[in-house]
Design a protein around this motif. Structure first.
Motif, PDB file in Angstrom:
ATOM      1  N   LEU A 154      -4.620  -1.946  -0.885  1.00  0.00           N
ATOM      2  CA  LEU A 154      -4.161  -3.110  -0.213  1.00  0.00           C
ATOM      3  C   LEU A 154      -3.692  -4.034  -1.270  1.00  0.00           C
ATOM      4  O   LEU A 154      -2.401  -4.678  -1.338  1.00  0.00           O
ATOM      5  CB  LEU A 154      -5.096  -3.861   0.681  1.00  0.00           C
ATOM      6  CG  LEU A 154      -5.438  -3.307   1.836  1.00  0.00           C
ATOM      7  CD1 LEU A 154      -6.443  -3.758   2.854  1.00  0.00           C
ATOM      8  CD2 LEU A 154      -4.138  -3.175   2.933  1.00  0.00           C
ATOM      9  N   ARG A 187      -2.757  -3.302  -4.136  1.00  0.00           N
ATOM     10  CA  ARG A 187      -1.504  -2.853  -4.769  1.00  0.00           C
ATOM     11  C   ARG A 187      -0.273  -3.052  -4.000  1.00  0.00           C
ATOM     12  O   ARG A 187       0.796  -3.266  -4.584  1.00  0.00           O
ATOM     13  CB  ARG A 187      -1.572  -1.235  -5.044  1.00  0.00           C
ATOM     14  CG  ARG A 187      -2.598  -0.895  -6.039  1.00  0.00           C
ATOM     15  CD  ARG A 187      -2.872   0.548  -6.166  1.00  0.00           C
ATOM     16  NE  ARG A 187      -1.641   1.473  -6.597  1.00  0.00           N
ATOM     17  CZ  ARG A 187      -1.468   1.824  -7.824  1.00  0.00           C
ATOM     18  NH1 ARG A 187      -2.383   1.389  -8.769  1.00  0.00           N
ATOM     19  NH2 ARG A 187      -0.381   2.354  -8.016  1.00  0.00           N
ATOM     20  N   VAL A 188      -0.326  -3.025  -2.780  1.00  0.00           N
ATOM     21  CA  VAL A 188       0.702  -3.361  -1.878  1.00  0.00           C
ATOM     22  C   VAL A 188       1.069  -4.868  -2.096  1.00  0.00           C
ATOM     23  O   VAL A 188       2.293  -5.157  -2.186  1.00  0.00           O
ATOM     24  CB  VAL A 188       0.285  -3.019  -0.312  1.00  0.00           C
ATOM     25  CG1 VAL A 188       1.184  -3.681   0.669  1.00  0.00           C
ATOM     26  CG2 VAL A 188       0.091  -1.460  -0.096  1.00  0.00           C
ATOM     27  N   ARG A 189       0.200  -5.652  -2.026  1.00  0.00           N
ATOM     28  CA  ARG A 189       0.263  -7.083  -2.019  1.00  0.00           C
ATOM     29  C   ARG A 189       1.195  -7.391  -3.312  1.00  0.00           C
ATOM     30  O   ARG A 189       2.360  -8.133  -3.433  1.00  0.00           O
ATOM     31  CB  ARG A 189      -0.819  -7.944  -1.919  1.00  0.00           C
ATOM     32  CG  ARG A 189      -1.437  -7.753  -0.317  1.00  0.00           C
ATOM     33  CD  ARG A 189      -2.674  -8.598  -0.309  1.00  0.00           C
ATOM     34  NE  ARG A 189      -3.314  -8.302   1.092  1.00  0.00           N
ATOM     35  CZ  ARG A 189      -4.348  -7.972   1.234  1.00  0.00           C
ATOM     36  NH1 ARG A 189      -5.573  -7.645   0.377  1.00  0.00           N
ATOM     37  NH2 ARG A 189      -4.778  -7.817   2.580  1.00  0.00           N
ATOM     38  N   ALA A 223       2.874  -5.277  -5.140  1.00  0.00           N
ATOM     39  CA  ALA A 223       4.221  -4.659  -5.145  1.00  0.00           C
ATOM     40  C   ALA A 223       5.518  -5.368  -4.485  1.00  0.00           C
ATOM     41  O   ALA A 223       6.466  -5.480  -4.915  1.00  0.00           O
ATOM     42  CB  ALA A 223       4.084  -3.235  -4.427  1.00  0.00           C
ATOM     43  N   VAL A 224       4.898  -6.024  -3.406  1.00  0.00           N
ATOM     44  CA  VAL A 224       6.013  -6.783  -2.661  1.00  0.00           C
ATOM     45  C   VAL A 224       5.821  -8.256  -2.648  1.00  0.00           C
ATOM     46  O   VAL A 224       6.771  -8.922  -1.969  1.00  0.00           O
ATOM     47  CB  VAL A 224       5.845  -6.569  -1.179  1.00  0.00           C
ATOM     48  CG1 VAL A 224       5.986  -4.838  -0.646  1.00  0.00           C
ATOM     49  CG2 VAL A 224       4.458  -6.924  -0.475  1.00  0.00           C
ATOM     50  N   GLY A 233       6.816 -11.734  -3.393  1.00  0.00           N
ATOM     51  CA  GLY A 233       8.119 -12.684  -3.844  1.00  0.00           C
ATOM     52  C   GLY A 233       9.266 -11.636  -3.029  1.00  0.00           C
ATOM     53  O   GLY A 233      10.377 -12.413  -2.928  1.00  0.00           O
ATOM     54  N   ALA A 234       9.033 -10.526  -2.271  1.00  0.00           N
ATOM     55  CA  ALA A 234      10.257  -9.801  -1.501  1.00  0.00           C
ATOM     56  C   ALA A 234      10.275 -10.644  -0.173  1.00  0.00           C
ATOM     57  O   ALA A 234       9.588 -11.287   0.364  1.00  0.00           O
ATOM     58  CB  ALA A 234       9.840  -8.409  -1.315  1.00  0.00           C
ATOM     59  N   ASP A 262      11.674 -11.129   3.624  1.00  0.00           N
ATOM     60  CA  ASP A 262      11.264 -10.286   4.889  1.00  0.00           C
ATOM     61  C   ASP A 262      12.830 -10.191   5.665  1.00  0.00           C
ATOM     62  O   ASP A 262      13.885 -10.649   5.035  1.00  0.00           O
ATOM     63  CB  ASP A 262      10.379 -11.136   5.913  1.00  0.00           C
ATOM     64  CG  ASP A 262       9.802 -10.297   6.614  1.00  0.00           C
ATOM     65  OD1 ASP A 262      10.342  -8.908   6.546  1.00  0.00           O
ATOM     66  OD2 ASP A 262       8.623 -10.517   7.343  1.00  0.00           O
ATOM     67  N   VAL A 263      12.723  -9.331   6.369  1.00  0.00           N
ATOM     68  CA  VAL A 263      14.094  -8.706   7.096  1.00  0.00           C
ATOM     69  C   VAL A 263      14.029  -8.823   8.726  1.00  0.00           C
ATOM     70  O   VAL A 263      12.845  -8.717   9.072  1.00  0.00           O
ATOM     71  CB  VAL A 263      14.279  -7.452   6.932  1.00  0.00           C
ATOM     72  CG1 VAL A 263      15.585  -6.984   6.143  1.00  0.00           C
ATOM     73  CG2 VAL A 263      13.171  -6.694   6.295  1.00  0.00           C
TER      74      VAL A 263
END
Ligand code: SF4
Lengths: 463, 185
Positions: free
Chosen positions: B8, B10-12, B14-15, B17-18, B20-21
């Motif tokens: 979890l 690592r996921v946080r 990794a994303v 600042g990205a 949302d869509v």
């Protein structure tokens, strides 16, 4: 993933050269890819809203990846609530250890398996064997591959490199009760496999599967298949263990309405595959374990360009339209993920330290057909070019030259590739891939109409 | 750190600042009406299953005709007496369904009353399914909306099949080799 998946230490160009010389393999591959490609085109053409479904599919996956932590936690809660047990595995070794311990706890030494790329990726069968547990593949093609002591060559039709007489030989050799007058007629071979596996299904106490989708909202797992071996494994044994990559998640139940249209049509070219099973937690008294697998996926997620590869639903449409795959075959890619998706996923999942993995981003003419075919609109050419720029320079350049030489032998193919490349030039990244300069420096390129990728690239390099 | 916490985290990372869509849902959904019986029958037939379209009053007779002398499993709630019980020796199974999809020729079982367990509809070599006209929906979105995810679901589109040997389609690997559908109108 182990770099020795296929026992092929060479680079993609070396491996593919061997494949190109194997005429039976090339014939099979060509027939397979073209047949499935045509079927796909016709059932995709039937849906007036295909592009809308594709746009939704892409966005659902991007949204899921952006919020993956939240949805994984929601999934865990829903599966647990429904009586299942959730395990987390950082890498292949951890996943294999979890599954081995679960099987050992049942006291069984045999398990049946549904075709699953995640378990191939982590080489689960080998890990189980080291602990005295035999895993039996039950998908017909996987059975052929396993009995033939061989490796899959296509995501969807893994034994496509074998013809019927080879399959007959394998069955005669490896199936205990098969009669010597078995013919090489496909229905006869199929019947032999049915009888061979039937008793095993009825006897097995433990099954191992993957999943095509997991729904965070409800905790539901989904498996699509054709033969019924999946239903056998998911339904009959007392214990079911599913090993699933963390990217296989969908947020809501409703999202299945998109993917159950995208996947079968893109994959087998059918309106719907014969069987889809959905289950939530422990069902009909069965014990259920879900193993959530990272194994490099969070590294891919961290790459802004490369993370789109995690949208992949493993339909294999990109393989079937790829001119390089058609000639090189699945084995050349040296991983469970062949073709265009393999060329971008494998180097990201396991890094580019080996010559093979560093050469994979060059296993493409950048024609863009894969992007057009992809139901979740993964811009494979964009990721390829990005990876080329990141590949260790010396090895990649060498490999790139080999692929270039190989493709350039076929002027017509190159021209076609470049014409196609003009259509995707808006997708070409800002960074210039160094090794590509070697192509134009040393080769006489044929004339091509309009502005090709090469022209674009040269113009931009000068600018 | 546990594997769960580490993944979890690592996921946080990794994303972080990205953006949302938004999910655009401009595909077809919530469709009503149309001659669904005809389309469904045609699509089921395309899978090389056997299809009959029969007025409701004639359905019991049609079932008798289909079953013949077969040793059939008749699940609880199907509304018919008798039947065979051992899945390993039965010749076939007769069921209702939960939903049917016209556009794809699909039958969905939720294994409720009259639909048998998952094993009962899998192990015998012959499956006869009775579909009521009002259970047929236009497409996949309408089917998903009607189904209950808490139940185990089996989506069936034609008989079991493989194309693994030189891409020759062969019907019947492990599931029922014959699928017969009665549409009750
Ligand atoms: S990359 Fe796209 S086309 Fe290729 S297997 Fe994945 S989803 Fe299918």
């Amino acid at each position: 993933m182990s770099a020795t998946f296929l026992g092929m230490p060479g680079s993609f160009p070396e491996n593919s050269r061997e494949a190109v010389q194997n005429s039976q393999l090339r014939f099979n591959l060509r027939k397979a890819t073209h047949t499935i490609r045509d079927k796909r085109a016709s059932v995709v053409g039937e849906l007036p809203d295909w592009q809308e479904l594709r746009a939704a599919g892409k966005a659902i996956k991007d949204h899921t990846l952006r919020n993956l932590d939240r949805y994984l936690i929601q999934l865990e809660a829903a599966v647990t609530e429904a009586g299942g047990t959730v395990h987390w595995a950082r890498d292949a070794a951890e996943a294999n250890r979890i599954v081995t311990d679960l099987v050992k706890a049942t006291g069984e030494t045999e398990v049946v398996k549904v075709k699953s790329m995640a378990t191939q990726e982590i080489e689960l069968n080998q890990a189980l064997a080291e602990h005295g547990i035999t895993a039996y593949e039950t998908d017909l093609a996987e059975l052929i591959v396993q009995l033939g002591d061989d490796f899959p060559s296509h995501i969807l039709v893994p034994a496509i490199h074998r013809n019927r007489s080879e399959i007959r030989e394998i069955f005669l050799d490896k199936m205990p009760h098969v009669s010597a007058d078995l013919t090489d007629d496909p229905p006869a071979l199929t019947e032999a496999a049915r009888l061979h596996l039937r008793e095993r299904f009825l006897r097995s106490k433990v099954a191992i599967s993957g999943a095509n989708f997991m729904v965070a909202e409800t905790g539901t797992l989904v498996v699509l298949e054709s033969e019924g071996n999946g239903r056998m494994c998911l339904t009959l044994p007392e214990t079911l263990i599913s090993v699933v990559g963390i990217e296989k998640l969908l947020p809501s139940w409703r999202d299945l309405e998109v993917f159950l249209q995208l996947l079968p049509r893109s994959s087998t070219g059918e309106r719907m595959n014969p069987y889809t099973s959905m289950w939530t937690g422990a069902v009909e008294g069965q014990e259920f374990h879900l193993v959530l697998l990272d194994n490099g996926r969070t590294d891919v997620l961290a790459d802004e360009v490369g993370r789109q590869a995690l949208r992949c639903i493993r339909c294999s449409a990109c393989l079937n339209v790829c001119p390089v795959y058609e000639r090189a075959g699945g084995h050349a890619y040296g991983s469970v993920y062949p073709g265009p998706i393999g060329a971008i996923l494998t180097p990201q999942l396991r890094g580019m330290s080996s010559e093979l993995d560093a050469s994979l981003p060059f296993a493409s003419s950048l024609c863009g057909a894969c992007y057009e075919a992809c139901p979740v609109a993964i811009d494979i050419p964009e990721v390829l070019v990005d990876l080329r720029a990141k590949a260790p320079h010396a090895a990649a350049e060498k490999a790139g030259m080999k692929v270039a030489g190989w493709i350039l032998n076929d002027h017509e193919r190159l021209a076609r590739a470049q014409r196609a490349a003009t259509r995707v030039r808006k997708l070409v990244p800002k960074r210039l891939p160094g090794p590509l300069s070697a192509w134009t420096d040393t080769r006489d390129l044929p004339e091509i109409p309009e502005e090709s990728f090469r022209d674009w690239w040269e113009r931009n390099e000068r600018a | 750190m546990s594997a769960r916490e580490e993944i979890l985290a690592r996921v946080r990372k990794a994303v972080a600042g990205a953006g949302d869509v938004e999910i655009p849902r401009h595909y077809r959904a919530d469709r009503q009406g149309g001659d669904l019986v005809e389309l469904f029958a045609e699509r089921v037939d395309d899978y090389r299953a056997i299809v009959h379209v029969v007025p409701a009053a004639e359905v019991p007779g049609k079932i008798d005709e289909c079953l013949g002398e077969r040793r059939m499993i008749v699940p609880d709630g199907f509304g018919r007496e008798g039947g065979w019980h051992d899945v390993n020796t039965a010749d076939g199974v007769v069921t209702n369904c939960a939903v049917a999809i016209a556009e794809t020729g699909t039958i969905v079982l939720d294994h409720g009353p009259g639909q048998g367990t998952r094993a009962q509809t899998l192990v015998p070599d012959y499956h006869l399914c009775v579909v009521r006209a009002d259970q047929i929906v236009p497409g996949v979105p309408e089917a998903v909306a009607r189904l209950d995810p808490a139940r185990p679901l089996t989506w069936i589109s034609g008989p079991s099949a493989t194309s693994d040997i030189e891409l020759n389609r062969v019907e019947g690997v492990h599931g029922p080799r014959t699928l017969e559908v009665i549409i009750s109108t």
